[in-house]
Write a protein that holds these residues in place. Structure first.
Motif, PDB file in Angstrom:
ATOM      1  N   GLY A 156      21.636  14.335   8.208  1.00  0.00           N
ATOM      2  CA  GLY A 156      20.759  14.366   7.051  1.00  0.00           C
ATOM      3  C   GLY A 156      20.445  12.945   6.631  1.00  0.00           C
ATOM      4  N   LEU A 157      19.217  12.704   6.241  1.00  0.00           N
ATOM      5  CA  LEU A 157      18.814  11.386   5.773  1.00  0.00           C
ATOM      6  C   LEU A 157      17.953  11.557   4.532  1.00  0.00           C
ATOM      7  N   THR A 158      18.366  10.942   3.441  1.00  0.00           N
ATOM      8  CA  THR A 158      17.577  10.953   2.212  1.00  0.00           C
ATOM      9  C   THR A 158      17.108   9.540   1.914  1.00  0.00           C
ATOM     10  N   TYR A 159      15.925   9.433   1.332  1.00  0.00           N
ATOM     11  CA  TYR A 159      15.409   8.118   0.966  1.00  0.00           C
ATOM     12  C   TYR A 159      14.243   8.274   0.004  1.00  0.00           C
ATOM     13  N   CYS A 160      13.827   7.153  -0.562  1.00  0.00           N
ATOM     14  CA  CYS A 160      12.693   7.117  -1.477  1.00  0.00           C
ATOM     15  C   CYS A 160      11.575   6.276  -0.875  1.00  0.00           C
ATOM     16  N   GLY A 161      10.356   6.581  -1.266  1.00  0.00           N
ATOM     17  CA  GLY A 161       9.214   5.794  -0.858  1.00  0.00           C
ATOM     18  C   GLY A 161       8.488   5.225  -2.066  1.00  0.00           C
ATOM     19  N   ASP A 162       8.188   3.934  -2.009  1.00  0.00           N
ATOM     20  CA  ASP A 162       7.457   3.245  -3.076  1.00  0.00           C
ATOM     21  C   ASP A 162       6.063   2.922  -2.553  1.00  0.00           C
ATOM     22  N   GLU A 163       5.060   3.659  -3.043  1.00  0.00           N
ATOM     23  CA  GLU A 163       3.682   3.494  -2.581  1.00  0.00           C
ATOM     24  C   GLU A 163       2.820   2.726  -3.580  1.00  0.00           C
ATOM     25  N   THR A 164       3.445   1.982  -4.482  1.00  0.00           N
ATOM     26  CA  THR A 164       2.668   1.267  -5.499  1.00  0.00           C
ATOM     27  C   THR A 164       1.729   0.236  -4.879  1.00  0.00           C
ATOM     28  N   LYS A 165       2.070  -0.236  -3.676  1.00  0.00           N
ATOM     29  CA  LYS A 165       1.225  -1.225  -3.005  1.00  0.00           C
ATOM     30  C   LYS A 165       0.669  -0.685  -1.681  1.00  0.00           C
ATOM     31  N   GLY A 166       0.745   0.625  -1.505  1.00  0.00           N
ATOM     32  CA  GLY A 166       0.215   1.271  -0.307  1.00  0.00           C
ATOM     33  C   GLY A 166      -0.991   2.126  -0.664  1.00  0.00           C
ATOM     34  N   PHE A 167      -2.062   2.004   0.119  1.00  0.00           N
ATOM     35  CA  PHE A 167      -3.315   2.668  -0.241  1.00  0.00           C
ATOM     36  C   PHE A 167      -3.987   3.283   0.997  1.00  0.00           C
ATOM     37  N   THR A 168      -5.024   4.058   0.744  1.00  0.00           N
ATOM     38  CA  THR A 168      -5.889   4.520   1.823  1.00  0.00           C
ATOM     39  C   THR A 168      -7.107   3.598   1.900  1.00  0.00           C
ATOM     40  N   LYS A 169      -7.755   3.612   3.065  1.00  0.00           N
ATOM     41  CA  LYS A 169      -8.924   2.769   3.268  1.00  0.00           C
ATOM     42  C   LYS A 169     -10.008   3.560   3.980  1.00  0.00           C
ATOM     43  N   ASP A 170     -11.235   3.466   3.475  1.00  0.00           N
ATOM     44  CA  ASP A 170     -12.362   4.164   4.071  1.00  0.00           C
ATOM     45  C   ASP A 170     -12.692   3.556   5.432  1.00  0.00           C
ATOM     46  N   ARG A 171     -12.792   4.391   6.447  1.00  0.00           N
ATOM     47  CA  ARG A 171     -13.028   3.893   7.798  1.00  0.00           C
ATOM     48  C   ARG A 171     -14.420   3.277   7.964  1.00  0.00           C
ATOM     49  N   LYS A 172     -15.403   3.865   7.333  1.00  0.00           N
ATOM     50  CA  LYS A 172     -16.780   3.410   7.514  1.00  0.00           C
ATOM     51  C   LYS A 172     -17.069   2.129   6.745  1.00  0.00           C
ATOM     52  N   THR A 173     -16.634   2.086   5.507  1.00  0.00           N
ATOM     53  CA  THR A 173     -16.977   0.949   4.647  1.00  0.00           C
ATOM     54  C   THR A 173     -15.895  -0.135   4.630  1.00  0.00           C
ATOM     55  N   GLY A 174     -14.667   0.236   5.002  1.00  0.00           N
ATOM     56  CA  GLY A 174     -13.558  -0.702   4.923  1.00  0.00           C
ATOM     57  C   GLY A 174     -13.024  -0.891   3.514  1.00  0.00           C
TER      58      GLY A 174
END
Length: 217
Positions: A156-174
């Motif tokens: 078993g592995l538990t952990y947390c993720g911090d996405e405060t600086k992680g985003f999505t990016k539009d492929r067409k426009t960047g």
């Protein structure tokens, strides 16, 4: 934040591709679960939980998207078995981002690190990004990683993720879809892994909760 809702069409496409190419179980993706969630499922047969130098051989090279950074804390514990599990979990998470960027629902690297419900859930998650026309960028920090090795050879592995600086990016426009951090920028994960005959600790089940209080700063 990298949250999105996988569409019905994307989920159907993922399931169809897995049935013809990889096989798997069932796992959902949605606004509160990333990337996928399931509480049940069979585990594949495994070798013993002992770690040997050969266990770290022949791992595939995983290439992250440009501008994408994943960090892991801790990376090692000093225990050889737990350290192999942590390393394969990191490979698994990197392979997800690689598959998103390549729009590859049949990613061989992701199949290397996952099985059962996790594999089909990953394909649904990736299919959502394909449908949205987005990829991932920025930095995601995975922390409070804690491993438990069970008597049956699974882990078993538990952990947390911090996405405060992680985003999505539009492929067409960047264009980077920057969102202000909030409680939903933090995600808790409860996963199961099993060591296959090649010595790889494959993720088989993932439960995740976005906005979980225990991962808040």
């Amino acid at each position: 934040m990298r949250n999105h809702k996988a569409t019905t069409a994307a989920a159907a496409l993922a399931a169809a591709l897995l049935l013809t190419g990889c096989g798997g179980g069932s796992q959902g993706a949605g606004a509160k679960t990333v990337p996928g969630a399931d509480t049940t499922g069979s585990a594949t047969p495994s070798a013993s939980a002992s770690a040997t130098p050969a266990d770290r051989a022949n791992r595939p090279k995983v290439t992250l998207p440009a501008g994408d950074v994943l960090t892991f804390d801790p990376e090692k514990t000093g225990d050889p078995v737990k350290d192999t599990i942590l390393a394969d979990n990191a490979g698994y998470l990197r392979a997800i981002d690689e598959a998103i960027d390549k729009q590859d629902l049949r990613s061989k690297n992701l199949a290397f690190y996952s099985a059962d419900q996790a594999r089909i859930g990953n394909a649904e998650w990736i299919g959502g990004f394909v449908k949205d026309g987005t990829t991932v960028t920025g930095t995601v920090r995975y922390f409070n990683r804690q491993v438990t090795v069970d008597k049956d050879g699974s882990a078993g592995l538990t952990y947390c993720g911090d996405e405060t600086k992680g985003f999505t990016k539009d492929r067409k426009t960047g264009k980077v879809n920057v969102t202000p951090p909030d409680k939903d920028s933090y995600v808790s994960y409860v996963t199961r892994l099993r060591k296959n005959t090649q010595g790889v600790w494959q993720t088989t089940v993932v439960n995740s909760v976005r906005g979980d209080q225990k991962c808040q700063p």
